[in-house]
Enzyme design. Sequence first.
Site, PDB file in Angstrom:
ATOM      1  N   GLY A 273      -4.670  36.609  26.937  1.00 53.10           N
ATOM      2  CA  GLY A 273      -4.565  38.051  27.145  1.00 53.10           C
ATOM      3  C   GLY A 273      -4.365  38.749  25.817  1.00 53.10           C
ATOM      4  O   GLY A 273      -3.450  39.561  25.651  1.00 53.10           O
ATOM      5  N   HIS A 274      -5.194  38.381  24.845  1.00 50.79           N
ATOM      6  CA  HIS A 274      -5.142  39.012  23.529  1.00 50.79           C
ATOM      7  C   HIS A 274      -6.397  38.637  22.752  1.00 50.79           C
ATOM      8  O   HIS A 274      -7.189  37.800  23.197  1.00 50.79           O
ATOM      9  CB  HIS A 274      -3.895  38.565  22.761  1.00 50.79           C
ATOM     10  CG  HIS A 274      -3.711  37.080  22.692  1.00 50.79           C
ATOM     11  ND1 HIS A 274      -4.588  36.246  22.033  1.00 50.79           N
ATOM     12  CD2 HIS A 274      -2.773  36.271  23.235  1.00 50.79           C
ATOM     13  CE1 HIS A 274      -4.168  35.012  22.146  1.00 50.79           C
ATOM     14  NE2 HIS A 274      -3.083  34.985  22.892  1.00 50.79           N
TER      15      HIS A 274
END
Length: 135
Positions: free
Chosen positions: A48-49
């Site tokens: 999630g990045h």
Amino acid sequence: MEPQIINLPKILDARGNLSFVEEDTHIPFKIKRTYWLYDVPGGECRGGHAYKENEEFIIALSGSFDVVLDDGVKKRIFTLNRSYYGLFVPKGLWREMENFSTNSLAMILSSTDYDEKDYIRDYDLFLKLKGNGEI
Ligand code: TYD
């Protein structure tokens, strides 16, 4: 370079198989760091990045999981479930890891030391930087 599955050598042996990975020979960067994800509870999502500089090579040493790569326009899902290949993830892509099987073990080879400043953790900011060509 585009994200891609890279096959690793596989030395088949009745005593047990062996695979290995060498920087430069198999993956297009020098390995600066190795980390691994384990004991991931069912349903959890890691990642999630995006990274501005760091590049990665992800191997499912055990079990299986999906790596979702997003370039801001389209998403691609790579299922990793063998220890004799891995996924090269270039910098500048939003990446998530999900659908971890029980007892899965993800090993990640990285091109840089850990640096929180290299992370983009806000998806809207990621889209903006991508749109501006800043990453
Ligand atoms: P993070 O990269 O956000 O995990 P994931 O992307 O798998 O969800 O890292 C989680 C925490 O671990 C974060 O607080 C920083 C720390 N960390 C290190 O200290 N060194 C490392 O090499 C990594 C990958 C994480």
